[in-house]
Write an enzyme that holds these catalytic residues in place. Sequence first.
Site, PDB file in Angstrom:
ATOM      1  N   LYS A   1     -43.655 -27.837   2.739  1.00 51.57           N
ATOM      2  CA  LYS A   1     -43.089 -26.494   2.671  1.00 51.57           C
ATOM      3  C   LYS A   1     -43.852 -25.675   1.653  1.00 51.57           C
ATOM      4  CE  LYS A   1     -38.812 -23.890   2.542  1.00 51.57           C
ATOM      5  NZ  LYS A   1     -37.356 -23.950   2.688  1.00 51.57           N
TER       6      LYS A   1
ATOM      7  N   VAL B   1     -42.902 -24.221   6.848  1.00 52.81           N
ATOM      8  CA  VAL B   1     -42.926 -25.675   6.793  1.00 52.81           C
ATOM      9  C   VAL B   1     -43.950 -26.180   7.815  1.00 52.81           C
ATOM     10  CG1 VAL B   1     -41.613 -27.807   6.966  1.00 52.81           C
ATOM     11  CG2 VAL B   1     -40.495 -25.722   6.155  1.00 52.81           C
TER      12      VAL B   1
ATOM     13  N   ASP C   1     -27.114 -25.427   1.648  1.00 55.21           N
ATOM     14  CA  ASP C   1     -27.409 -25.054   3.035  1.00 55.21           C
ATOM     15  C   ASP C   1     -27.213 -26.249   3.970  1.00 55.21           C
ATOM     16  OD1 ASP C   1     -28.014 -23.150   4.942  1.00 55.21           O
ATOM     17  OD2 ASP C   1     -30.167 -23.507   4.857  1.00 55.21           O
TER      18      ASP C   1
ATOM     19  N   GLY D   1     -39.161 -19.581   7.521  1.00 53.96           N
ATOM     20  CA  GLY D   1     -37.947 -18.899   7.104  1.00 53.96           C
ATOM     21  C   GLY D   1     -38.244 -17.895   6.022  1.00 53.96           C
ATOM     22  N   GLY D   2     -37.170 -17.391   5.388  1.00 52.53           N
ATOM     23  CA  GLY D   2     -37.346 -16.366   4.384  1.00 52.53           C
ATOM     24  C   GLY D   2     -38.116 -16.813   3.162  1.00 52.53           C
ATOM     25  N   MET D   3     -38.007 -18.116   2.824  1.00 55.66           N
ATOM     26  CA  MET D   3     -38.678 -18.601   1.627  1.00 55.66           C
ATOM     27  C   MET D   3     -40.124 -18.989   1.875  1.00 55.66           C
ATOM     28  SD  MET D   3     -36.478 -18.627  -0.957  1.00 55.66           S
ATOM     29  CE  MET D   3     -37.029 -19.895  -2.094  1.00 55.66           C
ATOM     30  N   GLY D   4     -40.467 -19.381   3.091  1.00 55.01           N
ATOM     31  CA  GLY D   4     -41.830 -19.810   3.341  1.00 55.01           C
ATOM     32  C   GLY D   4     -41.980 -20.480   4.694  1.00 55.01           C
TER      33      GLY D   4
END
Length: 701
Positions: free
Chosen positions: A43, A29, A137, A24-27
Site C-alpha cells: 500500500k 494497493v 474500518d 482508495g482515498g489514502m492511496g
Amino acid sequence: MERLLPTDPSLIGGHRLAGRLGAGGMGVVYLARSPHGAWCALKVIREEYADDPGFRARFRREAELASRLTSRWTVPVVAADADARSPWLATAYVPGPSLAEAVALRGPWPEAQLRGLGAVLAEALDGVHAAGLVHRDVKPANVLLAADGPRMIDFGIARAVGATALTTDGSVVGSPGYLSPEQARGHTVGPPSDVFSLGCVLARTATGRPPFGTGGAAVVLYRTVGEEPDLDGVPESLARTVRRCLAKEPERRPGTRELRDVFGEFTVDEWLPEGLPALVAARAARVLDLPVPDPTVLAGPTPVDAPPSPARRRLLVAGAALGVTAAAGAGAWWRWGRGTASANSGSVRRSRHVVALLGSPDDPFFTDHERGALLAVEQHNQDARRTLDLVLRTADDAGTAKGSAAAATRLAADPDVSVVIAAGPNTTLPAALAPCTTARLTLLVTRADTDDLDTVNVTSALVLRATRTVGPFAALVYLNRAVKPARTVIVHDLATEVESLATVRITTVGTLDGETPVEQVAADEDFTGAARRIAARPHDAVFFGGVRPDRAAACARALRDAGHRGVRVAGERVLDAPFLAVGEDWRIGTSYTDANADPRTKAFAAAFRARHGHAPGPWAAEAYDAVRFAAHGLASVGDDGRTALRSELLRRPWQGITRLMSFDASTQDFKAGDDGGGFLFRVTGGTARFVARAHDIGRKT
C-alpha cells in the site's frame, strides 16, 4: 486484480509491482513480489499526506505497532518505509476473495459457519486491541477468505489508542453501514467501535443485507445513530449477541474476549459454506502463474523537487539497472505499451477529443462555466507535451428537463464527443443521466446536488462535488473545529421537506455534541416561534437545513429579532438577494470557491482575467478543473475512448486547483474529505465573502 497503469512505477522499495489490487482515498494497493520472492500487498500512501510531518510520525508508529500483531488471523506487516517520498507498507498477500464478494456471489452463511467467522474475527480484533490499535474500518471487504480461515486486512486507517486521528474530530472515517454511532458523529473511538462494526459484518453475512439498510451516506448514518438494526434472518442463537454488539452506547457492547467465549473455538474443517472452497482455491491458483510485467518506461524532464529518501534512492538505482528512469513531477509521464510518440523522430500523433458543456446560456452561472472550461482547453492545447487535443462544444438544454434529455441524446449519438460536463442545476441534470448511461458516455457533474445522484454507481455520471448527501461539509467543519458549540439546533424547513431531509439527517450525526435538537417549521408558518425557542439559549449554534433563499431570509430575520447571538450556518443554495440582505454574519458552506480570494486559485484567476477581461465568478474554477480531470483520464485510456473514461477516472485520486477528485471504491460517491469538502463564506455587508477551504478551517480562521 487490475493491470498496472502507465503512471505506476515498476519498483517500490525493492518490490516488483505486478498489478493493482485496489485504490482508495489514502492511496493505492499493489500486488508485488518482495526482494525475497514472496507475494505481498503493498500500500502506497498519497504524497499529499506525506507533506505533513505529523502524518509521517503517526504512520511510522502505526506501522511499528501493526508489525507486532501476533494473531494468526491478521495479515502481518512484512516491510514499510515511512520516510519514502510516498510512504508505503507491505503485508503478506492472501489470494482469496473478500467476504463481501463471497456473500454477494453465494448468499447468507449458515449458523455453524457464522460462529466460526465470529470466533476468528473476535480473536483477530482481540489481538489488534492488545497491540494498542483500533481498526476503525471492519467491514466485509476487509475480510479475506483463505482455505485455512479468514484474515483481517487493511490497517490503513487503523488508529493507535489515544493518538490524534488522521482527520480532525467531526470528520467521518470509515464505511457507512459498518461504522459505529460514535464514529458516525466524528467522536473519539476505542475498541467498542470495532465490536459494533463486527456486529454489522455478522448481520450482513447472516442475512445478505446491511443491518442499517441501503441508500445515501446520510440516510445510513442517520439510521445507525438513531434507529434499530434489521436483524431479521440472523439465527436465533446468535441474534442476542449480534444485537448487543450493535448497542448504541459503547459501554453496553461485549468485549472481544467475551465474544470469543460465545462463538467458541474455530475449526478449519468445513468452515466455508458450500461452493466457496472452490472459489477460494481458484483465486489462489491465479497467482501461481502470474507473470511479472516488464518495467514501465518514463520520458520527460527530470524533477527539481526535494531529494528522494534513502528508500527512494534505492529504487532509482534498481530502476537504472533495469533500464528504468524514475521521476515524479508535473512534467513526468509514464509509457507502457502505448505508442503515442515516435522515439526516433520525436513526432507526436495526437487524438482529438470533444468536451461538451451541457447547460443553458440563460443560466446565470453558465457563462462562467463555459469560460473556465474554455481556458482549460486552451491551456491544454498549448502544452507541447500533450498526447491529445481538446475541443470545447456547448450544448443548450433550454433550461428544462426535456431539453436536457434531448441535448444529451444528441451528444451521446456523436462519436466525437468523449465526455460531457453538466453545468445545469438539479431541475435539468437528472434527465441527462439515462441517454449518457445508455451510450456509456461519461457525465461529469460540477454543480447539481440532487438526491437523484445518490445512485450514481448505476449511471455513467461522476459527481465532482460534495452533495447534500454529506451535507454542506465546510459548514459542518466550521462548527466542529472552530466553534465547538455546546449544542447545535437544526432548523428543518418543511417548505422544502424532501430536499432538506438529507442535509438534516447528516447534520444530526455530523455535529460534535450528542444532543442536536431539530426545530421543524411548517411550510405555512414563519420562523417567529422557533426563533423564540432557540433564543432561550442565545449562544446555541443554529444550522438552517432549508434551501430556499426567501425562507432562509425569514429565519435569519426572526433569529435576529428574537435576540439570538450564536453562530448561524447554512448551505450554498440560500445565497441569493433576499437572504444576503438580512443574513449578516452567517457562515455558508459551498462547493464552489471564490477564485479571486482563494490563495490556491490566484494563478487561475489572473489567467481568467487576462483571457476574458473580468474576474471569474462561481463555478468557473470548478469547470476548469472538470476539463483538466477529463483530459487526465483521456490521456490514460488511449484508443479505448470514451467508454473506458469513467473507470479510469475512478482508479486513483487527482488533485485539481479546487479540490481532490477522489471517489469511494464501492459506492463511487465523491469523497468529501478535507480537500474535497468545499469552502466557507461569510455574509458581510450584503455580500458572501470567501473565508477558507474546509481543509484550513480551524487553522486559519
